[in-house]
Design a protein around this motif. Structure first.
Motif, mmCIF file in Angstrom:
data_model
loop_
_atom_site.group_PDB
_atom_site.id
_atom_site.type_symbol
_atom_site.label_atom_id
_atom_site.label_comp_id
_atom_site.label_asym_id
_atom_site.label_seq_id
_atom_site.Cartn_x
_atom_site.Cartn_y
_atom_site.Cartn_z
ATOM 1 N N LYS A 185 0.812 -1.215 0.000
ATOM 2 C CA LYS A 185 0.000 0.000 0.000
ATOM 3 C C LYS A 185 0.845 1.264 0.000
ATOM 4 C CE LYS A 185 -3.985 -1.902 2.528
ATOM 5 N NZ LYS A 185 -4.734 -1.819 3.805
ATOM 6 N N TYR A 186 1.921 1.264 0.777
ATOM 7 C CA TYR A 186 2.572 2.540 1.091
ATOM 8 C C TYR A 186 4.037 2.650 0.666
ATOM 9 C CZ TYR A 186 -1.653 2.873 3.887
ATOM 10 O OH TYR A 186 -2.968 2.889 4.282
ATOM 11 N N ASN A 189 3.423 8.693 2.314
ATOM 12 C CA ASN A 189 2.259 7.989 1.771
ATOM 13 C C ASN A 189 1.287 7.489 2.831
ATOM 14 O OD1 ASN A 189 3.159 8.265 -0.888
ATOM 15 N ND2 ASN A 189 4.349 6.382 -0.822
ATOM 16 N N VAL A 190 1.785 7.215 4.011
ATOM 17 C CA VAL A 190 0.918 6.649 5.053
ATOM 18 C C VAL A 190 0.005 7.731 5.611
ATOM 19 C CG1 VAL A 190 0.894 5.629 7.356
ATOM 20 C CG2 VAL A 190 2.525 4.828 5.676
#
Length: 252
Positions: free
Chosen positions: A104-105, A249-250
């Protein structure tokens, strides 16, 4: 690259990896996934997940391996966590969570294949004696895709450095609560379950600095056994860049 440069590279890579994996471990999304996986207390999911590679051990044994947590609370969280899906099941669940977090990140970060390749060379070269969590995690299968694999490799290397540090700390005679106070202070001590009042450990400040130096020297030796100087510098640089990408990104 001089010996000092290698020390700096090993220390910089270790710091970046520790922080990157901590983003995963401490993020509310990770805790939420642990709850969804059946761990009513997400901290019990963390303890059972991270410690699950030790097998069906007692809480006292796991507490000894984790080293810097308040032992009674840690043991209780272990027993609560392994009751959900056992030790091996907890480790597998946590490993999958780490992989998904990377996907995801970390997907936009540069050099993820190189982080994995260089990191795996270090993992292979490092002797596992006296490092039970590292030994357990390096036996886990790595994901095939670069973002997941890179975060998992950083996870294993974090356990390597943590184990080296815990051994040095234990041999120094500095109590875990003293180490917390000398490192990040009372808020950190509370996060690891220690009750007040806290000893400040001030008389052991120089000894704690020696523990840090010993940890970095040993990690530099392990790096030197696996990587050439340019590779060590590259791993440090790419790890720092991956951490920056992850933080960007998180979601907060």
């Amino acid at each position: 690259m001089s010996e000092t440069d290698l020390l700096d590279a090993a220390a910089a890579a270790g710091t970046a990896m520790e922080q990157a994996v901590a983003v995963f471990m401490l993020h509310p999304e990770t805790f939420g996934e642990s709850v969804a996986a059946g761990y009513e207390n997400p901290l019990a999911g963390y303890v059972a997940g991270r410690g699950g590679v030790l097998g069906e051990a007692t809480g006292a044994t796991v507490s000894a391996v984790f080293a810097v947590f308040e032992p009674n609370g840690l043991a209780a969280m272990w027993e609560q966590g392994v009751a959900v899906r056992g030790a091996a099941g907890a480790a597998q669940q946590y490993w999958a969570q780490a992989a998904d977090f990377g996907r995801k990140y970390l997907a936009g970060a540069e050099g993820l294949d190189r982080i994995a390749a260089l990191g795996e060379k270090v993992i292979t070269a490092a002797p596992p004696a006296g490092l039970p969590l590292f030994a357990g995690w390096r036996a886990m299968p790595l994901a095939d895709d670069a973002p997941a694999r890179a975060l998992q490799v950083m996870f294993v290397l974090r356990e390597l450095r943590a184990g080296v540090h815990f051994n040095a700390l234990t041999n120094s005679g500095i109590a875990p609560i003293e180490a917390h106070m000398l490192n990040k202070g009372p808020q950190y001590a509370a996060m690891f379950g220690w009750p007040e009042p806290y000893p400040d450990g001030a008389s052991k400040k120089d000894r704690y600095a020696e523990v840090e130096q010993l940890t970095n020297r040993r990690m530099a030796e392990i790096f030197a056994a696996a990587l050439d100087p340019a590779e060590a510098a590259e791993l440090a640089r790419l790890s720092a860049e991956a951490l920056a990408s992850l933080k960007a990104n998180v979601p907060g």
